[in-house]
Write an enzyme that holds these catalytic residues in place. Structure first.
Site, mmCIF file in Angstrom:
data_model
loop_
_atom_site.group_PDB
_atom_site.id
_atom_site.type_symbol
_atom_site.label_atom_id
_atom_site.label_comp_id
_atom_site.label_asym_id
_atom_site.label_seq_id
_atom_site.Cartn_x
_atom_site.Cartn_y
_atom_site.Cartn_z
ATOM 1 N N PHE A 126 -2.766 -23.945 -44.722
ATOM 2 C CA PHE A 126 -1.598 -23.932 -43.853
ATOM 3 C C PHE A 126 -0.840 -25.260 -43.951
ATOM 4 O O PHE A 126 -1.435 -26.320 -43.826
ATOM 5 C CB PHE A 126 -2.035 -23.678 -42.398
ATOM 6 C CG PHE A 126 -0.898 -23.748 -41.418
ATOM 7 C CD1 PHE A 126 0.122 -22.799 -41.450
ATOM 8 C CD2 PHE A 126 -0.840 -24.753 -40.473
ATOM 9 C CE1 PHE A 126 1.179 -22.870 -40.552
ATOM 10 C CE2 PHE A 126 0.214 -24.823 -39.570
ATOM 11 C CZ PHE A 126 1.223 -23.876 -39.615
ATOM 12 N N LYS A 176 -5.426 -35.308 -43.652
ATOM 13 C CA LYS A 176 -5.678 -35.399 -42.213
ATOM 14 C C LYS A 176 -7.064 -35.959 -41.910
ATOM 15 O O LYS A 176 -7.225 -36.727 -40.959
ATOM 16 C CB LYS A 176 -5.531 -34.012 -41.575
ATOM 17 C CG LYS A 176 -5.612 -34.076 -40.053
ATOM 18 C CD LYS A 176 -5.280 -32.744 -39.396
ATOM 19 C CE LYS A 176 -5.276 -32.893 -37.885
ATOM 20 N NZ LYS A 176 -4.955 -31.619 -37.214
ATOM 21 N N MET A 485 36.385 -32.619 -51.362
ATOM 22 C CA MET A 485 36.320 -32.976 -52.776
ATOM 23 C C MET A 485 36.121 -31.722 -53.629
ATOM 24 O O MET A 485 36.667 -31.616 -54.728
ATOM 25 C CB MET A 485 35.210 -33.995 -53.026
ATOM 26 C CG MET A 485 35.311 -34.702 -54.364
ATOM 27 S SD MET A 485 36.871 -35.570 -54.571
ATOM 28 C CE MET A 485 36.390 -37.251 -54.177
#
Lengths: 573, 174
Positions: A126, A176, A485
């Site tokens: 995850f 971690k 632009m």
């Protein structure tokens, strides 16, 4: 029994987490400001920040892109590395634009990304992303911490690498478990980088060659880039140019490294540079490049770039020398050292009066120009007014596009470190968060974010930070209801087929700013602007000014893509 | 032109990725890479064979490689007196009867048969890349099942000849 005893012993020694160690090292590195955004993989680090909140301030932006551009603005203005923390996966990938931007513009950043625990790295866990793989091509160096004992050394290496030699971004990916687990109080942080020994002092013989070339030269010109600013070499550059009466043009990122108001200044060179600067580069017989990298937006078609010149290039990065333009006198060195040595060696060089006369005539005959209407607001005029109002002393940040070029052309810069813009990468959304970082670095200075209505909408959520931190940034939205632009190029090169460049539905920027509890105003005409501008700058807090400018205005003069410096269009006597 | 470039690097994960990524990004065509440890612990040596358009590109490549933090030394050794070797394993279609014939072919190459099965033979050869090419060409009519090559590894000879002799060495390497 034995195990228990051992565990007891370790518990006595190990009082810190890896995250505490990380924060402690940041404090040792004298970090005072951190830009970031928390998330799962950096929770231990944020917990350590909570415990150490007196040590520095953490700026919570509303998007990681905001954090990293703010850190770039901070780095650009303070000269210290900008520090960023983001979580793993999406947090890290949201930083990519800023990392690439800092790489292109040589800004020192130390970026900490969280990573999933080492036990699950490589399992598509995850919020896992291959930060090492993704950031390798856009960093000066990157690390993934594999052992907490390496952490202090890696952090110190990161700061050293980011801020020395040619500055650049360094990423430190912290799993971690490294930041969460208990560890010892202190580990050896000494480092040795035999492969990284930037050349600071120039070779005196090469400098002699340049001095000799200068003595021979009839049409010399200096091209000064951001290397002069990074090397804090403005004084030396000025002494060199003034002693020999040498004309100086700067790159976009070099603006301010030489006083724009000096009679020796030719203004900016390149795609939207001045006619005088570009013709000087085209016609010169000696080009002295100090810390510019011959970007294609500067050189135009290389075939027509300084075709008759002896090219001398002073750069701290040897790989830049000869990369784009054949160089006859290479000088690998810090700009300050090289110019100081040059000032020692070069004899006074008066024999180019004709050349200077010609350049001065060009300056007079072909200045920057625009048509000023009676009522409506010209963006160029707006820049001049902002310059007037701030006495030319503000720190100006921009995005990329028309407003950027107008600011570069019409807000004259006389000092270094006052111009913060995204040059190499040309990043929309850069200007506003960069202004936040710049204001934090220089709380006492006026900071103006000149942004387009397009770019502002990419990072305008950072208005929260202005409100939360009470930062008195003046945001001026140069609003032409278009990606200006893009529209200009479609007009010029795509037969006015304005494909997806007109922003039909704009938010009410005043209401938007007000919803963040900020002071905001809208102006439509010259008259209104003149009334409002003093109020904007007198106000002791942030202001958002929605300046509705002439929509059809274009940036001129211009070198069309593929053309040479001498083929400028939109030059008017 | 084909160049042989060696790089001494700090042994750190990601270094090879950084260098090959750099080459890919700057459009250098890598023909082969070999990497291995050196006599010094913590330092590896990479040997790249790269096809390069001109000397300006070559200079840019060596400078960019050298700029990397973990790179200690970059050398273009193409024009020097060098020892360059590659190892190849070649599996050829064969049967028991062919072994002697094979031996006759590979002996001049000082190659050896390292595996024999019912229907194939595996041959090991080391040498300069052109020698390996020559052997492969000779073996091709028998039916090649598989080839594995290491890519070239190289270093300077103990003694460098005078400048005048250089041409012969670079010709040898082309």
């Amino acid at each position: 029994m034995n195990l228990d005893a051992k565990a007891g012993r370790e518990a006595v020694v190990q009082t810190k987490t890896g995250a505490d160690l990380l924060i402690q090292t940041l404090v040792e590195e004298k970090v005072d400001t951190i830009f970031g955004y928390p998330g799962g993989a950096v929770l231990p680090i944020y917990d350590a920040i909570y415990r150490a909140e007196d040590e520095f301030s953490h700026i919570l932006t509303r998007h990681e892109q905001g954090a990293i551009h703010a850190a770039e603005g901070y780095a650009r203005v303070s000269g210290k590395p900008g520090v960023v923390i983001a979580t793993s996966g999406p947090g890290a990938t949201n930083l990519i634009t800023g990392i690439a931007d800092a790489m292109m513009d040589s800004l020192p950043l130390v970026v900490f990304t969280g990573q999933v625990a080492r036990t699950v790295v490589g399992t598509d866990a995850f919020q896992e992303a291959d930060v090492m793989g993704i950031t390798t091509p856009i960093t000066k160096q990157n690390y993934q911490v594999q052992d907490v004992r390496d952490l202090p050394r890696i952090v110190k290496e990161a700061f050293h690498i980011a801020s020395t030699g040619r500055p650049g971004p360094v990423v430190v990916d912290v799993p971690k478990d490294i930041s969460a687990n208990m560890c010892d109080d202190h580990y050896d942080a000494s480092f040795y980088l035999p492969g990284y020994q930037p050349t600071i002092k120039p070779n005196p013989l090469q400098v002699k060659k340049l001095a000799d070339a200068l003595a021979q030269s009839k049409k010399p010109v200096i091209l000064a880039g951001a290397g002069v600013i990074h090397g804090k070499a403005s004084q030396e550059l000025r002494a060199f140019a003034e002693h020999h009466s040498l004309p100086v043009t700067t790159t976009l990122l070099g603006l301010g490294c030489f006083p724009g108001k000096s009679p020796l200044s030719l203004g900016m060179a390149g795609m939207h540079g001045t006619y005088t600067a570009n013709m000087a580069l085209y016609e010169c017989d000696l080009l002295i490049n100090v810390g510019a990298r011959f970007d294609d937006r500067l050189t135009g078609n290389l075939k027509h770039f300084a075709p008759n010149a002896t090219v001398a290039h002073i750069d701290i990065d040897p790989a830049e020398i000869g990369k784009n333009v054949t160089t006859h006198i290479p000088i690998v060195s810090d700009a300050k050292e090289a110019l100081a040595e040059l000032n020692r060696q070069a004899a006074k060089h008066p024999n180019h009066t004709e050349w200077m006369e010609k350049l001065n005539n060009n300056k007079k005959s072909y200045p920057l120009w625009y048509n000023k209407p009676d009522q409506e607001m010209c963006p160029q005029w707006l820049m001049e007014k902002v310059h007037e109002m701030t006495n030319g002393e503000a720190i100006v940040t921009t995005d990329v596009g028309q407003h950027q070029m107008w600011a570069a052309q019409y807000y004259s810069f006389n000092e270094p470190n006052r111009w913060v813009t995204s040059g190499g990468l040309g990043t929309m959304g850069f200007g506003f968060p960069a202004a936040i970082g710049a204001q934090l670095a220089k709380p006492d200075r006026t900071v103006v974010a000149i942004v387009g209505d397009g770019g502002f909408q990419m990072t305008m959520q950072e208005l929260s930070v202005l409100q939360e931190r009470g930062l008195p940034v003046k945001v001026i939205i140069v609003n032409n209801e278009a990606l200006g632009m893009v529209r200009q190029w479609q007009e010029a090169f795509y037969d006015k087929r304005y494909s997806e460049s007109l922003l039909g539905c704009q938010p009410d920027f005043v209401k938007l700013a007000e919803s963040y509890y900020l002071k905001a105003m809208k102006v439509d005409s010259q008259k209104e602007l003149v009334q409002v501008l003093p109020e904007v700058f007198a106000y002791d807090g942030p202001v958002v000014l929605d300046a509705r400018v002439l929509q059809a205005e274009n940036v001129y003069p211009m070198i069309a893509p593929g053309k040479g410096l001498h083929e400028m269009i939109g030059v008017r006597p | 032109m084909k160049r042989i470039i060696t790089a001494l690097v700090q042994d750190r994960s990601g270094v090879l990725n950084r260098l090959t990524g750099l080459m890919q990004r700057r459009q250098f065509n890598i023909e082969s890479i070999s990497v291995g440890k050196t006599e010094t612990e913590g330092i590896s040596k990479m040997t790249f064979v790269v096809e390069i358009a001109d000397s300006q590109k070559l200079e840019q490549l060596t400078k960019q490689l050298h700029k990397q933090i973990d790179v200690l030394k970059v050398s273009d050794i193409t024009d020097k007196a060098i020892v360059a070797r590659e190892l190849a394993l070649i599996k050829v279609v064969s049967n028991g009867h062919l072994i002697n014939e094979m031996k006759g072919i590979i002996e001049p190459f000082r190659a050896s048969i390292i595996d024999v099965s019912k229907d194939s033979l595996s041959i090991q050869v080391t040498g300069k890349p052109d020698k390996i090419e020559a052997l492969i060409d000779l073996l091709r009519p028998y039916g090649i099942k598989e080839i594995a090559r290491t890519g070239m590894t190289a270093f300077l000879r103990g003694q460098q000849p005078q400048v005048a002799e250089l041409n012969s060495y670079s010709a040898m390497m082309k």
